[in-house]
Design a protein around this motif. Structure first.
Motif, mmCIF file in Angstrom:
data_model
loop_
_atom_site.group_PDB
_atom_site.id
_atom_site.type_symbol
_atom_site.label_atom_id
_atom_site.label_comp_id
_atom_site.label_asym_id
_atom_site.label_seq_id
_atom_site.Cartn_x
_atom_site.Cartn_y
_atom_site.Cartn_z
ATOM 1 N N THR B 78 22.469 -23.534 147.864
ATOM 2 C CA THR B 78 22.397 -24.618 148.846
ATOM 3 C C THR B 78 20.950 -24.913 149.230
ATOM 4 O OG1 THR B 78 24.496 -23.881 149.788
ATOM 5 C CG2 THR B 78 23.154 -25.297 151.156
ATOM 6 N N VAL B 79 20.191 -23.858 149.536
ATOM 7 C CA VAL B 79 18.822 -24.051 150.018
ATOM 8 C C VAL B 79 17.908 -24.508 148.886
ATOM 9 C CG1 VAL B 79 16.891 -22.974 151.225
ATOM 10 C CG2 VAL B 79 19.214 -22.310 151.771
ATOM 11 N N HIS B 81 18.445 -26.473 146.563
ATOM 12 C CA HIS B 81 18.506 -27.921 146.346
ATOM 13 C C HIS B 81 17.528 -28.663 147.245
ATOM 14 C CE1 HIS B 81 22.846 -27.908 144.530
ATOM 15 N NE2 HIS B 81 22.007 -27.140 143.890
ATOM 16 N N GLU B 82 17.275 -28.097 148.415
ATOM 17 C CA GLU B 82 16.421 -28.780 149.384
ATOM 18 C C GLU B 82 14.997 -28.242 149.390
ATOM 19 O OE1 GLU B 82 17.476 -31.350 151.023
ATOM 20 O OE2 GLU B 82 19.625 -31.189 150.637
ATOM 21 N N VAL B 83 14.870 -26.932 149.125
ATOM 22 C CA VAL B 83 13.559 -26.283 149.160
ATOM 23 C C VAL B 83 13.299 -25.711 147.767
ATOM 24 C CG1 VAL B 83 12.170 -24.520 150.324
ATOM 25 C CG2 VAL B 83 14.060 -25.601 151.542
ATOM 26 N N TRP B 111 13.388 -16.246 154.135
ATOM 27 C CA TRP B 111 14.284 -16.197 155.299
ATOM 28 C C TRP B 111 15.160 -17.433 155.424
ATOM 29 C CZ3 TRP B 111 14.217 -19.950 159.065
ATOM 30 C CH2 TRP B 111 13.071 -20.738 159.187
ATOM 31 N N ARG B 112 14.871 -18.478 154.641
ATOM 32 C CA ARG B 112 15.612 -19.727 154.865
ATOM 33 C C ARG B 112 17.012 -19.741 154.242
ATOM 34 N NH1 ARG B 112 11.570 -24.698 154.323
ATOM 35 N NH2 ARG B 112 13.175 -25.704 155.590
ATOM 36 N N CYS B 113 17.441 -18.634 153.663
ATOM 37 C CA CYS B 113 18.822 -18.510 153.176
ATOM 38 C C CYS B 113 19.797 -18.857 154.299
ATOM 39 C CB CYS B 113 19.087 -17.081 152.706
ATOM 40 S SG CYS B 113 20.822 -16.749 152.394
ATOM 41 N N VAL B 114 20.811 -19.694 154.004
ATOM 42 C CA VAL B 114 21.773 -20.081 155.037
ATOM 43 C C VAL B 114 23.046 -19.233 154.999
ATOM 44 C CG1 VAL B 114 20.995 -22.434 155.412
ATOM 45 C CG2 VAL B 114 22.584 -21.957 153.547
ATOM 46 N N GLY B 115 23.078 -18.239 154.095
ATOM 47 C CA GLY B 115 24.227 -17.323 154.080
ATOM 48 C C GLY B 115 25.542 -17.974 153.675
ATOM 49 N N CYS B 116 25.505 -18.923 152.741
ATOM 50 C CA CYS B 116 26.743 -19.611 152.342
ATOM 51 C C CYS B 116 27.510 -18.836 151.278
ATOM 52 C CB CYS B 116 26.449 -21.016 151.845
ATOM 53 S SG CYS B 116 25.645 -21.070 150.221
ATOM 54 N N TYR B 117 26.889 -17.804 150.713
ATOM 55 C CA TYR B 117 27.524 -16.916 149.722
ATOM 56 C C TYR B 117 27.902 -17.602 148.411
ATOM 57 C CZ TYR B 117 27.881 -12.903 152.895
ATOM 58 O OH TYR B 117 27.619 -11.842 153.724
ATOM 59 N N ASN B 118 27.331 -18.779 148.141
ATOM 60 C CA ASN B 118 27.560 -19.399 146.837
ATOM 61 C C ASN B 118 27.095 -18.480 145.716
ATOM 62 O OD1 ASN B 118 28.807 -21.867 146.399
ATOM 63 N ND2 ASN B 118 27.121 -23.006 147.309
ATOM 64 N N THR B 120 26.604 -15.057 145.708
ATOM 65 C CA THR B 120 27.441 -13.867 145.560
ATOM 66 C C THR B 120 28.742 -14.245 144.863
ATOM 67 O OG1 THR B 120 26.539 -13.020 147.624
ATOM 68 C CG2 THR B 120 28.567 -11.995 146.834
ATOM 69 N N HIS B 122 29.408 -16.650 142.819
ATOM 70 C CA HIS B 122 29.327 -17.030 141.411
ATOM 71 C C HIS B 122 28.643 -15.996 140.518
ATOM 72 C CE1 HIS B 122 30.094 -21.209 143.029
ATOM 73 N NE2 HIS B 122 31.079 -20.951 142.218
#
Lengths: 308, 230
Positions: B78-79, B81-83, B111-118, B120, B122
């Motif tokens: 997720t991150v 894609h933006e960063v 640190w900017r991981c949003v913890g969406c677990y995509n 883990t 996959h």
């Protein structure tokens, strides 16, 4: 006969997100579920402590211990973050006896009840679909949501990571393309609008510290749902609600007016379909224009939903 | 033209790795023009296993051993894609080969991981990538705190402070504490927050928030959480 199950609301539902809590309780009562609240709860850790190794299991473990001490072995959880945290600890506990022992060691060192068996952690959505059943929910619908175009939004922690063998997987949910909320909303008579952002992350973990990124992510979800023709986004996580509803103005700052969309909990939509008023399920608590939408759709409390 | 503009996947190469020349003659041959950009060789001498040790002693950290550097984590991130600099595959690579300097350079990105677990979810090899990245972030917080955004520290401190003192999270209090840590408390008086605050005072949620209470025997419990810091 009423089915009895324990229920874990968590901090958000007990305070700012009472709409989710109250609507869960109202529909549970209508559907013949007797909810027993987990007493003396603590925060689940809110995903903030997951880098702390063993310590990250302390708070969820404490809650599971209290659940078991109350004589319950199954708990229904509405909040996706709590659901994830409790499932994660139950899974870690069952995977490795040494981890289980260490978790209990921590709990016992401060006089809290241990986790002496693996409790079953259930998500409210999954519980409604697999225990109550879509058919019997359909039979109780008094006010079909016909004409209301609803975009389901699952977020992340309902179905990820798939390695934990959580209750939704046991119930047969697809962890790549979840569909339980789709199924449920169709039974309520709503027009379900599929969209590309059903499971993209809202950036909730860094909602405070990385507000521009969170705004971009929520902006994308809201605008894609709206572009797909939705009247309302239906969600199931209070952390997502923080970004998508309460702080929707940040999404609008990043993505423009395309991101302005009413947002409601799916339990509120069930409540409306089961004949409750917008006030009973606290639609007015939402920051987005959900109340306006519902008022427009339901001309009077007794009336049926009419098409715009 | 921007430095190294012709490099494919430019975001993976940091500025100090790029050499550019206006006129360059090597062994009597003029190689100016198209061939004027070079990357410094990536031979590295000193390996530093601090990050590796930290990750390996964490409960989920051992799953890092399974990583085959396939990059599925990063493809669905997720991150990322933006960063563009946010690259979990690369972070794991640096940990595994002891290039902690590179990790430290990216302290304000990890640190900017949003913890969406995509990631883990996959990972074909069962690496709990999301939690490994979180552990790397925690290590960086202890090692090079000054290189990380004050907003990250404020978020970290206010969450933990609320959890330790209250045992339950009151979101409005958390938000206020976060902004206070950053000296941004005036934002609470901005139009958007003010509107929400007035609404919550009227509809009773403000009272519910203040009455959230504390779990029983919390003073004992909090000891476990306070031992985390340090």
């Amino acid at each position: 006969m009423a089915t009895q199950t324990a229920y874990f609301p968590g901090c958000s539902l007990k305070t700012v997100d009472r709409a989710y809590d109250v609507s869960t309780r109202i529909i549970a009562r209508d559907l013949g579920l007797n909810l027993v609240e987990v007493q003396d709860y603590a925060c689940c850790g809110a995903g903030e402590l997951k880098g702390e190794g063993l310590k990250s299991h302390f708070l969820p473990g404490r809650n599971l211990g209290h659940l078991l001490e109350q004589g319950q072995s199954e708990v229904m959880v509405s909040c996706n973050v709590c659901y994830h945290e409790l499932s994660r600890t139950a899974y870690a506990w069952s995977q490795d006896p040494k981890t289980a022992q260490a978790i209990n060691g921590m709990l016992e060192s401060v006089g809290e009840p241990p986790v002496n068996r693996r409790p079953s952690v259930r998500n409210t959505l999954e519980y409604l679909v697999s225990v109550v059943g879509l058919e019997s929910i359909g039979q109780k619908v008094k006010r079909p949501l016909s004409g209301l175009k609803v975009a389901p939004y699952y977020g992340c922690l309902y179905h990820r990571p798939g390695q934990m063998v959580s209750s939704i997987q046991i119930a047969g949910e697809d962890t790549e393309h979840p569909h339980f909320m789709h199924d449920l909303l169709s039974v309520l008579g709503a027009t379900v609008v599929s969209h590309p952002a059903e499971t993209t992350c809202c950036g909730g973990k860094n909602l405070l510290s990385d507000e521009r990124l969170a705004g971009k992510l929520t902006g994308r979800i809201l605008s894609q749902a709206k572009e797909s023709g939705a009247d309302v986004l239906s969600l199931m996580c209070p952390k997502c609600a923080g970004g998508l509803d309460a702080l929707q103005f940040r999404a609008i700052q990043e993505a423009g007016e395309a991101a302005r969309l009413p947002v409601m909990y799916y339990t509120q939509l069930i409540g409306i379909a089961l004949g409750h008023s917008a006030e009973e399920v606290y639609v007015g608590d939402m920051e987005s224009r959900a109340l306006e939408l519902i008022r427009r759709m339901i001309p009077s409390d007794q009336g049926t939903l009419i098409e715009k | 033209m921007a430095k190294g503009a012709g490099i494919v996947e430019r975001s993976l190469v940091s500025d100090d790795q790029i050499m550019e020349f206006d006129n360059l003659v090597m062994d009597g041959i003029d190689i100016s023009g198209r061939w004027n950009t070079m990357l410094k060789s990536r031979v590295h001498g000193e390996r530093d296993w601090q990050a590796w040790d930290e990750v390996r002693q964490n409960l989920v950290g051992t799953s890092i051993d399974n990583c085959i550097q396939c990059g599925l984590c990063t493809a669905g991130c997720t991150v990322g894609h933006e960063v563009p600099e946010f690259n979990p595959r690369q972070f794991i690579y640096w940990v595994k080969i002891g290039r902690t300097e590179e990790l430290k350079k990216n302290a304000d990105v990890v640190w900017r991981c949003v913890g969406c677990y995509n990631c883990t979810h996959h990972c074909p090899k069962g690496v709990n990538t999301a939690e490994v990245i979180e552990v790397i972030g925690q290590w960086l917080r202890k090692t090079v705190p000054n290189r990380m955004d004050p907003a990250y520290h404020a978020n970290h401190r206010s969450y933990r402070h609320r959890l330790q003192t209250g045992g339950r999270l009151s979101l409005p209090v958390l938000q206020a504490e976060f902004l206070r840590e950053l000296g941004r408390q005036r934002e609470l008086m901005g139009p958007e927050f003010k509107k929400v605050a007035i609404k919550m005072l009227r509809d009773g949620r403000a009272i519910k928030t203040l009455m959230i209470g504390r779990p029983r025997h919390w003073s004992k419990n909090r000891k476990v959480l306070s031992e985390m810091e340090g």
